[in-house]
Write a protein that holds these residues in place. Structure first.
Motif, PDB file in Angstrom:
ATOM      1  N   MET A  38     102.541  49.897  77.458  1.00  0.00           N
ATOM      2  CA  MET A  38     102.375  50.450  76.112  1.00  0.00           C
ATOM      3  C   MET A  38     102.202  52.039  76.177  1.00  0.00           C
ATOM      4  O   MET A  38     102.564  52.610  77.179  1.00  0.00           O
ATOM      5  CB  MET A  38     100.993  50.060  75.706  1.00  0.00           C
ATOM      6  N   GLY A  39     101.935  52.713  75.027  1.00  0.00           N
ATOM      7  CA  GLY A  39     101.831  53.944  74.988  1.00  0.00           C
ATOM      8  C   GLY A  39     103.413  54.531  74.607  1.00  0.00           C
ATOM      9  O   GLY A  39     104.268  53.879  74.519  1.00  0.00           O
ATOM     10  N   PRO A  40     103.307  55.823  74.555  1.00  0.00           N
ATOM     11  CA  PRO A  40     104.608  56.509  73.975  1.00  0.00           C
ATOM     12  C   PRO A  40     105.563  56.150  75.178  1.00  0.00           C
ATOM     13  O   PRO A  40     105.444  56.341  76.181  1.00  0.00           O
ATOM     14  CB  PRO A  40     104.342  57.890  74.014  1.00  0.00           C
ATOM     15  N   VAL A  41     106.821  56.044  74.698  1.00  0.00           N
ATOM     16  CA  VAL A  41     107.900  55.869  75.538  1.00  0.00           C
ATOM     17  C   VAL A  41     108.297  57.233  76.182  1.00  0.00           C
ATOM     18  O   VAL A  41     108.293  58.224  75.496  1.00  0.00           O
ATOM     19  CB  VAL A  41     109.296  55.397  74.626  1.00  0.00           C
ATOM     20  N   MET A  42     108.603  57.099  77.393  1.00  0.00           N
ATOM     21  CA  MET A  42     108.802  58.203  78.430  1.00  0.00           C
ATOM     22  C   MET A  42     110.227  58.415  78.176  1.00  0.00           C
ATOM     23  O   MET A  42     111.112  57.751  78.476  1.00  0.00           O
ATOM     24  CB  MET A  42     108.030  58.278  79.504  1.00  0.00           C
ATOM     25  N   GLU A  43     110.687  59.892  77.992  1.00  0.00           N
ATOM     26  CA  GLU A  43     112.064  60.126  77.987  1.00  0.00           C
ATOM     27  C   GLU A  43     112.851  59.709  79.081  1.00  0.00           C
ATOM     28  O   GLU A  43     114.099  59.293  78.818  1.00  0.00           O
ATOM     29  CB  GLU A  43     112.320  61.775  77.906  1.00  0.00           C
TER      30      GLU A  43
END
Lengths: 175, 105, 642, 473, 497
Positions: free
Chosen positions: E441-446
């Motif tokens: 979860m959490g923001p998608v990493m580039e």
């Protein structure tokens, strides 16, 4: 009388033995060793085992000692004195060997040997020969044969080591 | 057997010579010196055999024969050892045992 | 009639879950929403039918001598521990279950329908409906459980569904944290629950609800176990531990901290789970074991329930005064109302008119579900319109969102206890029951009634009146799928107060007589109205009264605004103590002591090896020395053996 | 004495004949390279003949005795030597053919084996002593055989000097037993030693003389230096044949000659086995030269062998003999691999083996199997060998010792795995390139490997040895 | 050929077939076929076993075979199975097959990889079918040793160190075990019979209590080390962290089960008095393992370490349950073994899958993977939930049995132990959710936006594990019936003390 002679021989042997192992000149050392050997053959004679005494004289005085001398001459360092061992090493060695001697002597003296009072027990060459060629109980023909194999092997070994081969690769010396 | 001398004295002599040989073996820094110490050791044991034979079990000459073999073998051994020493000398140009420590630990 | 069709109540939702869950890439919006709603609708119909059959006595064995019985429509051993101790899987229907069979599918259906519109355009649209189905399944399983272990099982499932739904926006860190927090806090509570179950099983010898609610059985337990710890018997301790589980799920103080954060989930979820159904599981649990709670050690455990409920209700109400996030206000309101229910159970007797509290609690549970779901869905509608959760961004919305406005108002009135709306009837019964039993608790309940009215109308006025801020997009009323549930629930809110609960849902299953005690009722309505008026005075038009009040309360306000720093306390305990002082040192200890000592054995060996390497000096003389000393030493050593 | 009884010495006679034939071959064969084949072929024939069953009996008035167990043991040694000869061939061809020292190599090795056989079959201390010397002296020559290699010469001189000292002590010990019992025949000495200070000293001295050959701590110091310096085939000979024979002799001495001092030597063995295992293992831990590494490994193995002595019954005898057989094969496999790599690349350091598996997978597999066998990992034979040794100790209740031994196995596993780590786990850009060994070496190693895989799992072999193991009457 | 020995023979044949196979693709196909055959055999065994039980056979062990091996020491190759072994064999075969699929893309020395994998499996099978101590020990070591190469050669990170540590610690443990085996063997004639290694024959013998007190801890520790008993568990995190995926799976899923199984079948069964004498001491160690493993897992940052500590915790539960010495707890122990086998190997498979894509196992460096790889993410959440004992998955049924069993002892000591053990469910939730929250979860990493989706073989490998975890979780009664029947003869011995 005999005992006094023995003690004298014993004293000589011990003295020369000590000198032999402590002399820094290798040539002298060998000569001292020779004296020990001669003394030993004297003991053999006194023990009425003249054959062995003779063998001892011939093999050592006539053979082994010569071998040593020859070797040293081959090496061409007759006069060179040997390195002196470190004092500490000498002390440790002395302590250990005297401890060992003490222990051994204690063991010997603590054991009550049952000595046989057979004064005139002379071992003759005949006895020796008979024993050596007997193949029954207490016969020594088998060892006698084997020792020939041993001498053969030692000879082959000594020759093969001492004979100079030609090295095909001088690099191997470095290994 | 020697009159007035018991087995103990002879064994004492041989023991002393034996340990002198050991002392020499341990302290000598020269290969030939060590080899000579070995001669002392072997000869002292030969003396043992003869003395024991004569004093304790004179019926047979087991000890005497044994000494004979010891002498023979000691000679062979010396010959072989000297051969090796000579060969080693050719490689190292020294008989000092300090030069024999390429392999240790 | 054969009642085995009741299994469908569970099978349809779980089927829906798998159907949507396994195909969440293939089924597109809004098909999945429609499927989910339709299937949950079917479930709801079956549930209603079941409840109807039960209450009318059409179900076999439902009514015996005018008393509602516990009916197992099916029961099978799932895990057997001993002859009497086993986990069963089955379906139990009794009054409170039947009641829940109305509440849960109704709210679930509404939430589903609402979500069709609300979740429009979300990436995990299908997933959302799958989760909702899973939740519905779990919650229904919980209420239908035939034994306490089965409740525990579905309890956990409910927790997971809640976790998944709170964490629905899983790319949002705050949502992830909230989900985690919710799960862990309730899990901690479940630890107590499980211990309680184990104790109950070991000492009581059964987990089966028929057995556990059998009065003769309870009597025998009461006689078998004397006080063991702090004057209470093991069974009571077990019940307190079980209540700990209930308190965790129902967000009772001090295990309430997860509930406000749980508002990170989509609003329909808040409405369904964190207002109407899951959070009342604790109440349900206590009600389920009411006989034990009431009779063991003269209701010692029940007293705990009462005080925890009272404390929570007051505590939550105070905090609700100060919050700006409208969902949080509603969350604290929920906590407060559940506290009410707990309190009601706590003061209740068992049978006859003494059992009023029980009935009232269940009644309140029912009505609260309706209006609180309505409030949340309304809030969702508002949030949908203004794209903010904060009341600062709102004001004057009554013009833009008439349906939302009206339904919200109805719900607010209901929760404030204004007759003839549902909240009035149930809350009144609670206060009556409390007055009979414990004046202190009554006082708390009474005060909170007023406070509730105040903060709800603070919310109402602040949202729909006040002054309009500058909206970026002009707010507009929501779509039909969203407004229909609002209307349905508003209707429910109006009518559900007239359901004859005293005839249907009681502790012992028998009817009880109730009448409105106008003295109490009047007082409670009065305090509610006062609250509303004060709120109107303060929030109808933009003014600075509230600011002045705020500064008047000073630190107390700050503390209440910060939820009395309970979160911080927890954070301190978890981060600073458990993480920093226990976990990290344990990990360190493992690496640097345990593992290091294992490595140390190896390294020590190598170290020794390194130290003794000098023995092998490469000198024949040294070797000979060792040789000789070896012989001498060994020989001397063994001389001692002679 | 007639021919039949004389043939009880079949093995010894055979060896003598081989020695003589080889000397003749040296004289008459122009192509010295063929001497290799002749030697191996002769020895192979002889080995095969050795398996013909033979009765037990005594010769020369008890000087020489033989039993089926002794025959079996000699056959084990024969096979071992045959394999060693096979793995020697390529070395001899490469290093010794240019300097024309081919046949002597075989002569010396076979004479040494002859000495061992006499030593094993000895019924008299004199025979024992002569056999011992005959076994030692040629090996000393062999150790310094690589005469342009300084290490080899050093190894030779260290071996012969240490051996001389040890035989001096052995002789002193023998003289003491002679003094006490009045005989040098084993059957007369047996039971006549009694318990006295002198007797213990004598026994310890005799023990030390043999322990020197077995490389028991503290009589082991020569081992590492000699093994490292000596040419690989000679090292393998020293480590397996020489040691194996010595262990057997030690067994006969302790079980049959000094049974009345059992209370003493049991404790002695107990202590020395712990000491030997630990010293061997601890030193082996930090070795990088493979031959030296194997030296300490073999010291440690000697410690394990001592466990087998403790039960002093058939189990002891059979477990020791069985273990030696397996140990011989294991060591030959490992030395064969070292030899192959060493000949192809001149490298003997552990680090040089980095990435060996990727270039020479077969040799790495073989090496791994050999090392696992030494470490005692089932189902390779080494495990079974060790297991029976432990059983022997455990059967007398020496659980603590078994435990210490198994702990030592764990230590030893560490360094065996170090070799495997280098050859399997690591990659290297300059790992030893692919090479092809000659067929003798391949065959030798292959036979030994197959033996390792079969001898453990297949029980009949052990049972056969067990059936021969009653030497106590 | 008897049905059980095939479990050793088929892997051996697979190994031989692999030796003569050439071509990257063929290796894995051969292995897959081999392990597929094993799977079929395992289910055939289960079927036959149920059939034979159905037919009224109530022997403790069925399909017994006994071949004399070393006659002089009365060593037999004796095999036989009861319900527990059958289930363990089933577990093994499933995980081997799953592991084969997960290792589909091993390219460096693939042949060797599969050979060692199969050898390991053969050792494990052999261990589970043995009823002779010697045979059992042999197979035990055969199972342990390939780990060294598997980790050392195909592992990651400090693989050499980990592999060495693992091997040495397990071998050190087997040292204790071997002594215990000797102790049992040489005491097996106290009633006048012959010395024997056969477990059931020894169980008939009244081993002297003093001997039991001496050898029980040796046998217990000997086995428990591989079951990650505190404080001898430290090989496990390192070993797991460094091991390639399939090896982690096999290791956590199967090899560590050898510990609990051995404790049950040898230490407890043969030395009941010793077990009673020592139970409290080891219970303390086990419960420390349970609590401490979980707590230590909380602050780990490496995916595999988290799971390794989780294994320490869960397997501590197995040992604890065994030491509780009652039927329910033992059943729980066995269920937990199975359950942990499926769940943990699922976890390791997923870690491998994730690691194969992100090339990091540091949870701080990952985030939002759920968005990119929804199926993997979902599986991960499922694995996490299963691991923390969610009902519907195997862990729940197992843990409940353990807790209920542990609660049967009303004294204060056992109560405290039980409470500590139960508290692990909270800690487990903490680290599992932390883990899932951080990486999935959490923001998608580039940098992870373009990671590939799950492949068919990865699906095959993981789905089967989920399936079995759920089969146990939803139908525990089926499995516990098999286990109950197998436990009975064992529990009688220990209860009669």
């Amino acid at each position: 009388m005999e005992s006094i002679v023995f003690y004298i021989i014993a004293l000589i042997m011990v003295t020369f033995a000590v000198m032999s192992v402590s002399s820094r000149n290798i040539m002298r050392s060998i000569v001292y060793l020779l004296f020990v050997m001669i003394g030993l053959s004297g003991v053999y004679f006194m023990l009425d085992f003249s054959f062995l005494g003779a063998v001892q004289l011939v093999v050592y005085a006539g053979g082994v000692i010569i071998l040593y001398i020859t070797s040293i001459m081959l090496i061409e360092k007759i006069g060179e004195s040997m390195d002196k061992p470190k004092l500490l090493q000498q002390i440790i060695a002395a302590v250990i060997t005297s401890l060992g001697a003490g222990v051994t002597l204690f063991a010997i003296y603590s054991y009550n040997f049952n000595m046989v009072a057979d004064i005139n027990n002379i071992t003759t060459v005949e006895d020796v020969g008979f024993a050596l060629l007997n193949y029954g109980e207490n016969g020594y023909i088998l060892p006698f044969e084997i020792i020939s194999m041993l001498l053969l092997a030692a000879m082959v070994g000594a020759i093969v080591i001492a004979k100079s081969g030609k090295s095909t690769n001088s690099n191997e010396l470095k290994n | 057997m020697i009159l007035g001398v018991s087995i103990y004295e002879i064994l004492t002599l041989s023991t002393i010579i034996f340990f002198i040989g050991v002392y020499g073996f341990v302290t000598r820094k020269n290969l030939i010196g060590m080899l000579m110490a070995v001669e002392l050791i072997l000869n002292s044991t030969a003396l043992n055999f003869v003395a024991i034979n004569k004093y304790l079990y004179p019926d047979l000459i087991e000890g005497g024969i044994f000494s004979l073999f010891i002498i023979a073998i000691a000679a062979a051994e010396t010959a072989l050892a000297l051969a090796i020493i000579i060969n080693l000398y050719r490689l190292v140009m020294s008989l000092n045992t300090d030069n024999l420590e390429t392999m240790k630990n | 009639m054969d009642s085995s069709y009741t299994i469908l109540i569970l099978l349809i939702p779980i089927f829906t879950f798998f159907l949507l869950g396994f195909n969440f890439k293939r089924i597109k919006e809004p098909t999945s929403g429609i499927i989910g709603t339709a299937l949950i609708g079917t479930t709801a119909l079956i549930s209603y039918f079941t409840a109807f059959q039960y209450f009318t006595g059409a179900m076999k064995g439902a009514i015996v001598d005018g008393v509602y019985q516990k009916v197992y429509t099916m029961n099978t051993v799932w895990i057997e521990f001993s002859d009497t101790l086993h986990i069963d899987m089955g379906i139990l229907i009794d009054p409170i279950t039947a009641m829940m069979l109305i509440v849960v599918p109704t709210i679930s259906l509404m939430a589903n329908m609402y979500s069709i519109g609300y979740m429009h355009g979300e990436s995990g649209y299908t997933r959302f409906f799958a989760y909702l189905s899973l939740f519905t399944f779990s919650m229904l399983g919980l209420v239908l459980s035939t034994n306490i272990f089965m409740i525990y099982i579905f309890w956990e499932m409910v927790g997971v569904s809640s976790y998944l739904l709170i964490g629905y926006y899983y790319n949002k860190p705050s949502a992830v944290l909230a989900a985690k927090k919710a799960f862990i806090v309730t899990r901690f509570a479940d630890f107590g629950f499980l211990m309680g179950i184990l104790m109950l099983g070991y000492y009581g010898g059964s987990w089966d609800f028929k057995v556990l609610s059998d009065l003769g059985f309870i009597e025998s337990l009461q006689q078998a176990y004397g006080a063991v710890f702090m004057g209470l018997s093991v069974i009571t301790w077990a019940l307190i531990l079980i209540f700990m589980g209930g308190a965790g799920k129902s967000a009772m103080f001090p295990l309430h901290i997860w509930l406000p954060d749980a508002m990170e989930g989509p609003t329909p979820v808040s409405a369904l789970i964190h207002a109407a159904t899951m959070v009342v599981a604790g109440v349900f649990l206590v009600a389920r074991l009411f006989g034990l709670f009431h009779f063991m050690d003269d209701g010692a455990a029940l007293t705990v329930v009462a005080y925890v409920g009272a404390l929570s209700t007051l505590f939550a109400a105070i905090i609700a005064f100060t919050q700006h996030d409208i969902k949080r206000v509603l969350a604290f309101s929920t906590m407060s109302q559940i506290g009410y229910m707990m309190l009601a159970l706590g003061v209740s007797g068992y049978s006859g008119h003494d059992g009023l509290g029980f009935m009232a609690s269940m009644f309140h549970l029912f009505t609260h579900a309706m209006f609180k779901a309505l409030l949340f869905l309304g809030a969702g509608s508002i949030i949908h319109a203004v794209h903010s959760n904060y009341m600062q961004d709102m004001g004057g919305l009554r013009k833009y969102m008439p349906i939302t406005h009206i339904t919200f108002l109805i719900a607010a009135l209901a929760i404030s206890g204004v007759p003839p709306l549902a909240g009035f009837w149930s809350k009144d019964e609670i206060l009556v029951a409390a007055l009979h039993d414990n004046t202190l608790i009554f006082a708390v309940g009474y005060i909170v009634a007023g406070m509730t009215a105040f903060y709800m109308f603070r919310l109402y006025f602040r949202i729909f009146w006040w002054n309009e801020p500058n909206y970026k997009h002009t707010p507009h009323e929501s779509t039909n799928t969203m407004t229909i549930p609002l209307i349905v629930l508003a209707v429910m809110t109006i009518v559900s107060g007239f359901i004859p609960f005293h005839n249907l849902v009681t502790a012992d299953g028998a009817h009880i007589e109730t009448h409105i005690d106008w003295a109490t009722a009047g007082a409670s309505v009065a305090v509610g109205l006062v609250g509303i008026l004060i709120a109107m005075f303060m929030y109808k038009k933009e003014n600075t009264i509230s600011k002045r009040f705020r500064s008047g309360f000073g630190n107390f306000y700050e503390a209440a605004f910060a939820k009395f720093y309970i979160d911080e306390l927890y954070m301190f305990v978890t981060k600073k103590i458990i993480f920093a002082k226990i976990s990290a040192p344990s990990a360190w200890f493992d690496r640097n002591v345990v593992d290091a000592s294992m490595n140390g054995v190896g390294n020590g060996t190598v170290w020794i090896a390194e130290k003794i390497k000098g023995l092998q000096s490469g000198k024949v003389q040294d070797y000979a020395m060792f040789f000789i000393s070896g012989v001498v030493v060994i020989a001397m050593l063994f001389w001692f053996f002679i | 004495m007639n021919l039949d009884t004389f043939l009880l010495m079949r093995h010894e006679i055979g060896l003598t004949i081989i020695v003589l034939l080889l000397l003749l071959a040296d004289i008459f064969m122009e192509d010295k390279k063929k001497v290799n084949t002749v030697a191996v072929a002769l020895f192979a024939i002889y080995t095969a003949i050795g398996f013909v069953p033979m009765d037990s009996g005594e010769l020369f008035g008890g000087m020489f005795s033989t039993t089926p167990l002794i025959v079996a043991f000699k056959n084990i040694l024969n096979v071992g030597v045959l394999l060693i000869l096979m793995i020697s061939v390529s070395w001899v061809n490469k290093k010794m053919l240019p300097i024309n020292k081919v046949s002597e190599y075989y002569v010396l090795m076979v004479s040494s084996l002859l000495g061992m056989f006499f030593m094993i079959s000895a019924g008299n201390f004199l025979m024992l002593y002569i056999g011992l010397e005959l076994a030692t002296l040629p090996v000393a020559a062999l150790a310094s055989y690589d005469m342009f290699n300084r290490k080899s010469s050093e190894a030779g001189i260290k071996l012969i000097l240490s051996a001389a000292l040890s035989s001096g002590i052995l002789l002193f010990g023998i003289s003491i037993t002679y003094a006490i019992t009045g005989s040098m025949y084993f059957d007369i000495i047996a039971g006549n030693m009694g318990l006295s200070y002198l007797g213990i000293l004598g026994m310890v001295m005799v023990f030390a003389g043999i322990a020197f050959k077995v490389s028991l701590v503290p009589f082991h110091f020569w081992t590492a230096d000699v093994y490292e310096g000596a040419p690989t085939p000679v090292t393998s000979f020293l480590s397996v044949i020489s040691k194996g024979a010595a262990v057997f002799v030690l067994m006969i001495l302790l079980f049959k000659v000094f049974p009345d001092m059992k209370g003493i030597w049991i404790n002695l063995l107990y202590g020395l086995s712990i000491l030997t295992m630990f010293v061997g293992n601890l030193f082996a831990l930090r070795q990088t030269n493979l031959q030296r590494f194997m030296a300490f490994s073999s010291i440690a193995q000697a410690g394990f062998i001592l466990l087998g002595f403790l039960s002093v019954d058939e189990l002891a005898v059979s477990s020791i003999v069985y273990f030696i057989a397996i140990y011989i094969l294991s060591n030959i496999v490992v030395f064969g691999a070292i030899q192959a790599v060493g000949l192809a690349s001149g490298k003997y350091e552990m680090d040089d083996y980095t990435g060996l598996y990727r270039t020479n997978p077969k040799i790495s597999i073989v090496l791994m199997l050999g090392l696992f066998s030494l470490a005692g990992i089932p189902p390779i034979a080494g495990f079974f060998g060790k297991f029976f040794l432990y059983s022997a100790a455990a059967s007398q209740g020496y659980y603590m010792l078994v435990f210490i031994a198994v702990v030592n196995v764990t230590i030893s596993l560490y360094y065996y795995l170090k070799v495997i780590r280098a050859s399997w786990l690591r990659k290297s850009d300059d790992s030893i390139p692919y090479f092809e060994s000659d067929s003798f070496l391949k065959a030798g190693v292959l036979i030994a490997t197959v033996g390792l895989l079969i001898l453990g799992v297949a029980s009949p072999y052990y049972e056969y040895i067990y059936s021969l193991s009653n030497i106590f009457n | 050929m008897d049905i059980l020995s095939l479990f050793v023979i088929v892997p051996v044949l697979t190994v031989i077939a692999l030796m003569f196979t050439k071509g990257q693709n063929n290796y894995r196909v051969v292995t897959a076929i081999g392990s597929g055959v094993q799977l079929i055999m395992a289910f055939n065994l289960l079927y036959q076993f149920l059939a034979i039980r159905e037919a009224g056979n109530t022997d403790t062990m069925v399909f017994m075979q006994d071949y004399m091996w070393f006659k002089s020491m009365n060593i037999h190759y004796a095999i036989g199975v009861d319900g527990i072994s059958v289930l363990m064999i089933m577990l093994t075969s499933i995980i081997v097959l799953a592991g084969t699929f997960i290792s589909w893309k091993v390219d460096d020395l693939a042949k060797e990889f599969f050979i060692f994998l199969i050898i390991l499996a053969a050792g494990v099978y052999g261990f589970f079918i043995s009823i002779d101590l010697f045979t059992m020990f042999v197979f035990y070591e055969i199972a342990v040793i390939p780990m060294y190469l598997l980790i050392g050669l195909w592992g990651s990170g400090p693989r050499e160190y980990s592999a060495m540590k693992l091997t040495l610690m397990l071998m050190g443990a087997s040292a204790l075990l071997l002594v215990a085996i000797f102790g049992l063997y040489f005491n097996s004639n106290v009633d006048g019979g012959a010395l024997t290694f056969n477990i059931f024959e020894i169980s008939q013998v009244n081993i002297p209590v003093e001997a039991q007190k001496l050898f029980f801890p040796l046998a217990f520790i000997g086995f428990a080390v591989i079951g990650a008993l505190f404080p001898f568990h430290t090989w496990s995190p390192d070993g797991h962290a460094s091991a390639p995926t399939a090896v982690s799976m096999l290791h956590a899923g199967v090899l560590m089960k050898l510990g609990g199984y051995g404790v049950f079948r040898i230490a407890m069964f043969l030395m009941p008095e010793g077990a009673h004498y020592w139970s409290e001491f080891f219970m303390i160690l086990a419960v420390i393992g349970v609590a401490y493993g979980a707590i230590a897992a909380v602050s780990q940052t490496d995916l595999k370490y988290i799971n390794a500590y989780s294994s320490v915790s869960h397997l501590g539960m197995v040992l604890l349950a065994l030491l509780m010495m009652n039927e329910v707890a033992w059943r729980g122990a066995m269920l937990q073994s199975l359950s942990h086998g499926f769940i943990t190997s699922l976890f390791f498979a997923l870690i491998g899958i994730v690691y194969g894509r992100t090339h990091t196992r540091d949870i701080a460096k990952m985030g939002g993977l759920m968005t990119i790889m929804p199926i993997i993410g979902t599986l991960y959440v499922i694995a996490g939930m299963a691991n923390l004992g969610l009902p519907g998955f195997s862990g729940f049924a197992a843990e409940m049995n353990i807790f209920v069993g542990a609660f049967q002892h009303p004294d204060m000591f056992h109560r405290i132990i039980t409470i500590i053990a139960v508290s692990a469910i909270v800690t487990t939730a903490v680290y599992m959710l932390r883990l899932v929250g951080k990486i999935m979860m959490g923001p998608v990493m580039e940098e992870y936006k373009h990671l590939p989706a799950i492949t068919w073989y990865e699906k095959a490998g993981t789905f089967v594990l989920v399936l079995f975890s759920m089969l146990i979780g939803i139908f525990p009664f089926f499995w516990s019936d098999i286990i109950d029947e197998a436990i009975k003869p064992f529990i009688q011995g220990i209860l009669s003390v």
